[in-house]
Design an enzyme around this catalytic site. Structure first.
Site, PDB file in Angstrom:
ATOM      1  N   GLY A  46      -7.652  -2.137  -7.661  1.00 17.84           N
ATOM      2  CA  GLY A  46      -6.333  -2.121  -8.298  1.00 17.84           C
ATOM      3  C   GLY A  46      -6.234  -0.840  -9.114  1.00 17.84           C
ATOM      4  O   GLY A  46      -7.160  -0.505  -9.872  1.00 17.84           O
ATOM      5  N   ASP A 238      -0.048   2.394  -6.069  1.00 15.72           N
ATOM      6  CA  ASP A 238      -1.254   3.189  -6.330  1.00 15.72           C
ATOM      7  C   ASP A 238      -0.924   4.623  -6.713  1.00 15.72           C
ATOM      8  O   ASP A 238      -1.687   5.288  -7.406  1.00 15.72           O
ATOM      9  CB  ASP A 238      -2.172   3.178  -5.109  1.00 15.72           C
ATOM     10  CG  ASP A 238      -2.835   1.821  -5.003  1.00 15.72           C
ATOM     11  OD1 ASP A 238      -2.204   0.898  -4.473  1.00 15.72           O
ATOM     12  OD2 ASP A 238      -3.953   1.685  -5.528  1.00 15.72           O
TER      13      ASP A 238
END
Ligand code: MRU
Length: 346
Positions: A46, A238
């Protein structure tokens, strides 16, 4: 709140996300190299969470340094920063966090601080990066909750939750924010092949929170939309390019295109540290290709015949024309993104 990552004296402790939900076990990293390995092998994953891990890994590595002079200490610092930067290429939060640690080091060195003082500064900065991430997620959750209607049926992809951040989550932060506002929500979690972040991690977090959760395989999302079962999509990111193109977990692009076809709003929730104004558009975002084994196997069982070629891009890019809005801790950006994102970044 879920403990994703913490610094405990001479270790960085993280919940092992490869083992969830079957086992809740923690990995204790004693060196910077162990932290880098944990990032690479997805013990922690993550975008914001790997930024925090890199910062804590750098601080830990420098705390353990035996260097007495600043020249040797600075050389070790550079080696450890390079080690962290080589772990995963797509999430810009990793490089953002490393840069912050470098700026902290430079400021301390410039001020003529001793090796011990620099160690303390690096520890404090990494903890600050951690704490600020939780605060950003909460602020994002509060902004994002306003776009969630009452009785919302929400689809999310991958895991952009507490586990993907220092706590609370980005996309799941928006969902948690809506729940805190008293709204009723029901969430569809895409399974998210091949690493199953949705089935394993998002579902685990939401069920723990008592939020209505339905896991679907990735190829069911379109049918759910067509049946009127989805009011909005919210995902994490991201890296967000200056023009609003969004790199996120592989499969996000398909969900965005489906959402547009069905007239369903598609939101991206991400901290400002995910916005990369140095990358003009999504074509410049490096996409990580991961190990074939993630595709060929589920656990120990082989799915594919020997001899078949495999592709495993871990991320895709969703062009900004599919993105209804980008929710950040500083407010909500809408098209034209070149202007709205630049204004929020400041
Ligand atoms: O490969 P992963 O699990 O690190 O990919 C994670 C994602 O794509 C998330 O959606 C993204 O990092 C946002 S997390 C708040």
């Amino acid at each position: 709140m879920l403990p994703t990552i913490a610094r405990e004296d001479d270790t960085v402790v993280m919940i092992d996300q490869r083992k969830l939900p079957a086992q809740e076990v923690y990995v204790r990293c004693k060196t910077a190299a162990e932290v880098a390995r944990a990032i690479k092998t997805m013990v922690i994953r993550g975008a914001p969470a790997i930024g925090v891990a890199a910062a804590m890994g750098i601080a830990l590595g420098m705390r353990k340094s035996k260097a007495t002079g600043t020249t040797k200490f600075a050389a070790e610092f550079q080696t450890i920063c390079d080690l962290m930067a080589g772990t995963r290429p797509t999430a810009v939060n990793l490089f953002w966090a490393i840069d912050r640690m470098k700026r902290t080091f430079a400021a301390a060195a410039q001020a003529g601080e001793s090796v011990d003082q620099i160690k303390d500064r690096l520890d404090r900065e990494s903890q600050l990066i951690h704490d600020e991430d939780v605060a950003s997620c909460r602020a994002m959750g509060a902004f994002g909750a306003d776009v969630v209607p009452a009785d919302a049926k929400i689809l999310t992809h991958c895991n952009a939750g507490a586990l993907a951040t220092a706590g609370y989550g980005t996309a799941l932060g928006v969902i948690r924010g809506a729940v805190e506002q008293g709204k009723t929500v029901a969430v569809f979690a895409d399974e998210t092949r091949p690493f199953l972040q949705g089935a394993r991690l998002t579902a685990w977090e939401l069920v723990k929170d008592g939020i209505d959760t339905t896991v679907i395989t990735d190829n069911m999302a379109g049918a759910m939309m067509r049946l009127g079962n989805v009011d909005l999509v919210v995902v994490g990111a991201d890296r967000i390019a200056a023009n609003g193109d969004v790199a996120n977990k592989i499969g996000t692009y398909s969900v965005a295109v489906l959402a547009k076809e069905h007239g369903i709003p598609f939101y991206v929730a991400a901290p400002i540290s995910t916005v990369d104004l140095n990358t003009p558009d999504g074509g410049g975002i490096p996409i990580e290709e991961r190990n074939d084994r993630e595709v060929t196997h589920v656990g120990p069982s082989r799915l594919t015949p020997e001899g078949a070629r495999i592709r495993n891009p871990a991320f895709d890019v969703t062009p900004s024309k599919y993105v209804t809005a980008i929710i950040t801790e500083r407010g909500i950006a809408r098209a034209p993104y070149e202007e709205s994102l630049a204004k929020l970044v400041g």
